[in-house]
Scaffold this active site. Structure first.
Site, PDB file in Angstrom:
ATOM      1  N   ARG A   1       0.870  -1.178   0.000  1.00  0.00           N
ATOM      2  CA  ARG A   1       0.000   0.000   0.000  1.00  0.00           C
ATOM      3  C   ARG A   1       0.905   1.225   0.000  1.00  0.00           C
ATOM      4  O   ARG A   1       1.914   1.256   0.724  1.00  0.00           O
ATOM      5  CB  ARG A   1      -0.905   0.032   1.236  1.00  0.00           C
ATOM      6  CG  ARG A   1      -2.040  -0.982   1.219  1.00  0.00           C
ATOM      7  CD  ARG A   1      -3.072  -0.680   0.126  1.00  0.00           C
ATOM      8  NE  ARG A   1      -4.187  -1.608   0.129  1.00  0.00           N
ATOM      9  CZ  ARG A   1      -4.262  -2.716  -0.621  1.00  0.00           C
ATOM     10  NH1 ARG A   1      -3.287  -3.031  -1.446  1.00  0.00           N
ATOM     11  NH2 ARG A   1      -5.337  -3.482  -0.558  1.00  0.00           N
TER      12      ARG A   1
ATOM     13  N   GLU B   1      -4.473   7.276  -4.834  1.00  0.00           N
ATOM     14  CA  GLU B   1      -4.664   6.563  -6.109  1.00  0.00           C
ATOM     15  C   GLU B   1      -5.998   6.956  -6.723  1.00  0.00           C
ATOM     16  O   GLU B   1      -7.004   6.950  -6.021  1.00  0.00           O
ATOM     17  CB  GLU B   1      -4.591   5.058  -5.866  1.00  0.00           C
ATOM     18  CG  GLU B   1      -3.202   4.644  -5.418  1.00  0.00           C
ATOM     19  CD  GLU B   1      -3.051   3.144  -5.166  1.00  0.00           C
ATOM     20  OE1 GLU B   1      -4.031   2.395  -5.332  1.00  0.00           O
ATOM     21  OE2 GLU B   1      -1.946   2.741  -4.796  1.00  0.00           O
TER      22      GLU B   1
ATOM     23  N   HIS C   1      -1.224   0.151  -9.642  1.00  0.00           N
ATOM     24  CA  HIS C   1      -1.792  -0.834  -8.697  1.00  0.00           C
ATOM     25  C   HIS C   1      -2.319  -2.078  -9.439  1.00  0.00           C
ATOM     26  O   HIS C   1      -3.509  -2.399  -9.392  1.00  0.00           O
ATOM     27  CB  HIS C   1      -2.904  -0.192  -7.849  1.00  0.00           C
ATOM     28  CG  HIS C   1      -3.108  -0.914  -6.552  1.00  0.00           C
ATOM     29  ND1 HIS C   1      -3.461  -0.283  -5.381  1.00  0.00           N
ATOM     30  CD2 HIS C   1      -3.002  -2.227  -6.223  1.00  0.00           C
ATOM     31  CE1 HIS C   1      -3.575  -1.164  -4.402  1.00  0.00           C
ATOM     32  NE2 HIS C   1      -3.297  -2.364  -4.899  1.00  0.00           N
TER      33      HIS C   1
HETATM   34  C1  DGY Z   1      -5.148  -6.478  -2.842  1.00  0.00           C
HETATM   35  O1  DGY Z   1      -5.786  -7.494  -3.109  1.00  0.00           O
HETATM   36  O2  DGY Z   1      -5.128  -6.005  -1.714  1.00  0.00           O
HETATM   37  C2  DGY Z   1      -4.369  -5.856  -3.953  1.00  0.00           C
HETATM   38  O3  DGY Z   1      -3.786  -4.672  -3.589  1.00  0.00           O
HETATM   39  C3  DGY Z   1      -5.235  -5.689  -5.174  1.00  0.00           C
HETATM   40  O4  DGY Z   1      -5.515  -6.922  -5.665  1.00  0.00           O
END
Ligand code: DGY
Length: 330
Positions: A241, A270, A289
């Site tokens: 993240r 984002e 992402h």
């Molecule tokens: C998640 O699953 O947390 C990823 O960041 C996106 O698939």
């Protein structure tokens, strides 16, 4: 009672169809996410909600959805959901762990290689008509990966999958993680990995890859001090993240040669703004992402999401229940 479900975006694969076969389903069919008020109004009478990580599911929203029994998140991370508020309201929260582990680890490795070997710069160089001399001794020289030290911050499913891939590159593996688990045992026993204090990992690693969830403990855990203590030749990879790294400090470190490069799939905000200084730096490789974005994985995530939702609405325990207390307290 016929359950109804709101899905905040069209999801690839057969997952939604599985839900349609059992319940009434309303899908938000727009490439931009619904805003908070739109979710509140479309999901008003729903018992189930399929959410994405871009949907803030907070206490106030839950209060506007009086029939809600389950939020089935189409992701492994669920930092967009106020889980405590859900638990207090008896709402189940589920996620899609496991299925995207290898796909995300692959992307982390794609960023490692692209950043270390300056692949994006090289591609633009050729396409931009700059390749005028057949071969240059110093042309686009980057960092080796093989034989170097990989530092993994957060050794769970994805972190350990990244470590496994490092074996083929004869890398030394250091990791720093919250608690010991079977992944740490595997990495120690099978890959010769070593658990070290964070400071040690930061100063000794050539490539540092982030694999922690975003929470109060991890937010901004890589800031100016941490970046300063890394090698000047270090590469930072983030597929977890954005907010676990303080972006302003990262920009400072990259602009001032405090670290050598970064490969980023995630950002504090984002989508990131076009004028984010990170986007003007040659030593940064970026992606929007897409850690779990393979065709197969995104489809499997939909199926898991559907299985969680169907189980929850049928009164069974969903296979990937995040807040078990909801059932235990029942
Ligand atoms: C998640 O699953 O947390 C990823 O960041 C996106 O698939």
């Amino acid at each position: 009672m016929k359950h109804s479900v709101f899905v905040t975006r069209a999801i690839p694969g057969s997952g939604i169809q599985m839900v349609r076969e059992k319940f009434e389903v309303d899908v938000w069919d727009n490439k931009f996410p619904p805003d908070r008020d739109e979710i509140a109004s479309r999901a008003r009478n729903c018992t189930g909600l399929i959410s994405l990580l871009s949907d803030p599911i907070d206490a106030a929203l839950m209060d506007e959805l009086p029939n809600l029994k389950i939020v089935s998140q189409y992701a492994v991370g669920y930092d967009n959901i106020d889980v405590q508020a859900a638990t207090e309201r008896g709402i189940m929260v589920t996620n899609t762990p496991g299925v995207l582990t290898d796909t995300t680890a692959d992307l982390a490795w794609a960023l490692i290689m692209a950043t270390a070997r300056r692949l994006v710069e090289a591609d633009s160089y050729v396409r931009g008509g700059n390749w005028k001399v057949a071969w240059g001794p110093s042309l686009l020289t980057g960092q080796d990966i093989h034989g170097k030290t990989l530092g993994i911050i957060g050794l769970g499913r994805i972190g350990s999958a990244v470590a496994r891939r490092a074996k083929g590159f004869d890398m030394e593996i250091l990791y720093h993680t919250r608690s010991r688990n079977h992944y740490t045992d595997e990495v120690d026993d099978e890959l010769g990995g070593r658990s070290v204090p964070l400071g040690h990992l930061l100063s000794e690693s050539d490539i540092i890859s982030m694999h922690v969830p975003l929470n109060e403990q991890t937010e901004g855990m890589i800031g100016k001090d941490e970046l300063f203590s890394m090698k000047k030749s270090a590469i930072l990879i983030n597929t977890s993240r954005g907010a676990v790294v303080d972006e302003e400090s990262l920009i400072w470190a990259l602009q001032n040669g405090e670290i050598w490069g970064a490969g980023l799939d995630v950002f504090e905000e984002e989508p990131t703004q076009e004028d984010n200084p990170l986007l003007s730096l040659n030593n940064v490789v970026v992606a929007p992402h897409i850690g779990s974005a393979s065709i197969d994985t995104r489809s499997k995530m939909g199926i898991i999401c559907a299985e969680n939702l169907v189980a929850g609405l049928k009164g069974d325990k969903p296979p990937n229940l995040v807040n078990r207390e909801v059932i235990d307290n029942d």
